[in-house]
Design an enzyme around this catalytic site. Structure first.
Site, PDB file in Angstrom:
ATOM      1  N   GLU A  59     -30.162  46.041 -75.233  1.00 14.18           N
ATOM      2  CA  GLU A  59     -29.292  46.965 -74.503  1.00 14.18           C
ATOM      3  C   GLU A  59     -27.867  46.849 -75.047  1.00 14.18           C
ATOM      4  OE1 GLU A  59     -29.516  46.482 -70.263  1.00 14.18           O
ATOM      5  OE2 GLU A  59     -27.962  47.981 -69.877  1.00 14.18           O
ATOM      6  N   GLU A 118     -39.273  45.685 -68.333  1.00 17.20           N
ATOM      7  CA  GLU A 118     -38.300  44.581 -68.212  1.00 17.20           C
ATOM      8  C   GLU A 118     -38.977  43.457 -67.445  1.00 17.20           C
ATOM      9  OE1 GLU A 118     -34.278  45.327 -66.848  1.00 17.20           O
ATOM     10  OE2 GLU A 118     -34.329  47.362 -67.672  1.00 17.20           O
ATOM     11  N   ASN A 130     -29.246  49.541 -67.540  1.00 13.02           N
ATOM     12  CA  ASN A 130     -28.214  50.211 -66.743  1.00 13.02           C
ATOM     13  C   ASN A 130     -27.253  50.998 -67.633  1.00 13.02           C
ATOM     14  OD1 ASN A 130     -29.327  48.999 -64.495  1.00 13.02           O
ATOM     15  ND2 ASN A 130     -27.877  47.310 -64.466  1.00 13.02           N
ATOM     16  N   GLU A 163     -34.345  52.445 -63.804  1.00 11.72           N
ATOM     17  CA  GLU A 163     -34.119  51.921 -62.437  1.00 11.72           C
ATOM     18  C   GLU A 163     -33.381  52.915 -61.544  1.00 11.72           C
ATOM     19  OE1 GLU A 163     -32.394  47.939 -62.707  1.00 11.72           O
ATOM     20  OE2 GLU A 163     -34.295  47.128 -63.418  1.00 11.72           O
ATOM     21  N   GLN A 182     -34.131  40.099 -72.364  1.00 19.19           N
ATOM     22  CA  GLN A 182     -33.995  40.945 -73.517  1.00 19.19           C
ATOM     23  C   GLN A 182     -34.275  40.099 -74.760  1.00 19.19           C
ATOM     24  OE1 GLN A 182     -30.474  43.411 -73.327  1.00 19.19           O
ATOM     25  NE2 GLN A 182     -30.793  43.890 -71.188  1.00 19.19           N
TER      26      GLN A 182
HETATM   27  O1  AHR Z   1     -31.733  43.569 -68.385  1.00 12.85           O
HETATM   28  C1  AHR Z   1     -30.564  43.549 -67.624  1.00 12.85           C
HETATM   29  C2  AHR Z   1     -30.516  44.664 -66.588  1.00 12.85           C
HETATM   30  O2  AHR Z   1     -31.484  44.419 -65.612  1.00 12.85           O
HETATM   31  C3  AHR Z   1     -30.839  46.037 -67.092  1.00 12.85           C
HETATM   32  O3  AHR Z   1     -29.725  46.684 -67.614  1.00 12.85           O
HETATM   33  C4  AHR Z   1     -31.305  46.742 -65.852  1.00 12.85           C
HETATM   34  O4  AHR Z   1     -32.223  47.750 -66.124  1.00 12.85           O
HETATM   35  C5  AHR Z   1     -31.871  45.636 -64.998  1.00 12.85           C
HETATM   36  O5  AHR Z   1     -31.337  45.684 -63.722  1.00 12.85           O
END
Ligand code: AHR
Length: 541
Positions: A65, A334, A110, A211, A391
């Protein structure tokens, strides 16, 4: 404002997932579990003809991200002596290529819900510097869609592209699909060609937002609003490219007040247009989730088995109501441990570039749970076709970098074993294991075992989590068809202290050790797994 809301939510109620899990017999949601025999031995019955599902390679994908130091400094650092002519960190690319990560979700998270993809394409000198409101971080936009596609090719992975359903319209989302996938002759495909990419990127898998059930999400909306928008956007995208895999946003956690209701309403609105539904999960050894009890913590992957079963049930409910012939698959896009770097300055970039955000340091017990989560994904490979460890680099990540190199966090190892050794099909093994009681879960087997069989190499692999924090345990494998001819590998991750972690100063404190090779006796193999361990054993038949 949106970022304030998100931070408050992340800090307070985000880890409430365990609260919705009520006690019950483990067998009600754990596949292949038998009541243990009276001799107290853990026994697994295995027959290579008895399988549950082929393993989709994308089951062990990951996620990058625009957050913290994941992209800038992590994979892209043009000023570094370790980077190539594109500015890509060569050591990081080599590591990810070596791991064999099949698919990587990008650009968020996000972040995507406030991202204008047009800011990140075209001549670099013309790209605007933008404040990302999800993480309050400055983005120079020097790395965007085309850089990501180039990086994916060089790294030997595929893109799983996220679309902005927050500030972005369905039209803008469809425009990105056209920019990436249409060969030529249209407004957006010609723009890509003008940007120097004559060939389409041919991106197959797309996430319709991120989300959107969360009050912290930029552009958060109701399930009905989101479902209608997903339906509209998906229809437009399918005109551009009917072969896409489109993934709708499901619930972001079982702790959400709208858990499963969100999923039902979304699917009532867009079932016919989508192929998969997403689910997310982060687990922590917190007072709220586990009472900081490590023996409960290492059992928490079973709540993920339950989450998958419940989400799949909602998909099938909507399918039944619609009399649809299509069965949706799940995208667990995720999943990880995340609870330390989850509030305050750990999630607020204070308008800086590449700040240190979400730099969770993982210990041995986190790695054991991640091993359990790998087992959960494999156990559910009949339904979960894409999953992403969230991640990959620097941000809640197995790989950490600084200006002179990288090291592997503890969670790297169970993830990589899943990536490298879980091949072919998941075996429908039957497991007898003594259990222990865990509040909120019920009877938990000490040993969590999953098996895979790859016909091409004629190899069987077993992945064994020993949740017994005090004792080594013996495993007996009963080969019901043919016994193996050789052990091809046996490694374990263990240690005396559950809280041990790796760092640049001590990168190997937690690292795999060889396990004494299992002994064969006719059609039975016995071996011992250490206390507090995650183990992978492989045989050739
Ligand atoms: O991976 C970190 C965050 O966790 C991501 O941006 C979001 O999708 C989730 O809340």
């Amino acid at each position: 404002m949106a970022s304030m809301k998100r931070r408050a939510f992340l800090g307070k109620s985000f880890s409430a997932g365990a609260g919705v899990v009520s006690a019950g017999p483990v067998s009600s949601f754990l596949k292949g579990y038998l009541t243990p025999g009276s001799d107290g031995i853990t026994r697994t019955y295995l027959d290579t003809k008895r399988t549950t599902a082929p393993i989709d390679r994308n089951l062990f994908g990951s996620f990058l991200e625009h957050l913290g130091r994941a992209i800038y400094e992590g994979i892209y650092d043009p000023g570094s002596k370790l980077s190539d002519v594109n500015g890509f960190r060569k050591d990081v690319m080599d590591e990810i290529r070596g791991m064999g990560v099949p698919i990587i979700r990008y650009p968020g998270g996000n972040f995507v819900s406030g991202y204008n993809w047009l800011d990140g394409v075209g001549p670099k000198q013309d790209r605007p510097t933008v404040l990302d409101k999800a993480w309050n971080t400055v983005n120079s936009n020097q790395f965007g869609t085309n850089e990501f596609m180039t990086w994916c090719k060089a790294t030997g992975t595929l893109p799983l592209m996220g679309l902005n359903f927050g500030t972005g319209t369905a039209e803008q989302a469809a425009a990105l699909v056209e920019y990436c996938n249409t060969e030529k002759g249209t407004k957006w495909s010609e723009l890509r060609r003008k940007h120097g990419f004559a060939e389409p990127h041919k991106v197959k898998n797309w996430c319709l937002g991120n989300e959107m059930d969360g009050p912290w999400q930029i552009g958060h909306m109701t399930a009905a609003e989101y479902g209608a928008k997903a339906d509209d956007a998906a229809r437009q995208m399918r005109v551009i490219d009917p072969s896409l895999n489109l993934i709708a946003c499901g619930s972001s956690s079982p702790g959400m007040p709208t858990y499963l209701e969100w999923d039902r309403i979304v699917l009532e609105n867009c079932y016919d247009q989508v192929d998969g539904l997403s689910l997310h999960r982060y687990i922590g050894n917190t007072q709220e989730e586990t009472g900081k009890d490590s023996s409960k913590y290492v059992a928490m992957n079973l709540t993920m088995d339950r989450q998958i079963a419940e989400t799949a049930a909602v998909c099938d409910l909507v399918r039944g109501r619609k009399r649809s012939s299509k069965r949706l698959w799940l995208s667990f896009d995720e999943w990880n441990v995340w609870y330390r770097a989850r509030s305050g300055d750990d999630v607020n970039g204070h308008a800086k570039e590449a700040p240190h955000l979400l730099e969770e340091v993982y210990n041995l017990e986190d790695a054991l749970l991640v091993g359990g989560m790998v087992n959960t994904l494999l156990r559910n490979a009949d339904r979960v076709k894409i999953a992403c460890l969230a991640q990959l680099v620097n941000v809640i990540a197995p790989i950490m970098t600084n200006s002179s190199g990288l090291y592997r966090q503890t969670i790297y190892y169970p993830y990589v074993w899943g990536l490298k050794f879980a091949r072919g099909k998941v075996l429908n093994i039957l497991l007898e294991s003594p259990t222990y009681e865990v509040s909120g879960i019920g009877a938990v087997p000490y040993l969590d075992i999953v098996g895979t069989y790859a016909q091409e190499t004629n190899e069987v692999a077993l992945f064994v989590l020993n949740r017994d924090l005090a004792r080594a345990r013996e495993v007996e494998v009963v080969w019901q068809d043919a016994p193996p001819s050789a052990v091809t590998g046996a490694s374990t991750l263990t240690g005396n202290d559950l809280k041990t972690f790796n760092g640049f100063d001590a990168p190997q404190r937690v690292a795999p050790q060889d396990l004494p090779k299992p002994i064969m006796n006719k059609n039975v193999t016995r071996f011992e797994v250490p206390a507090r361990s995650y183990t992978a054993v492989r045989w050739r038949l």
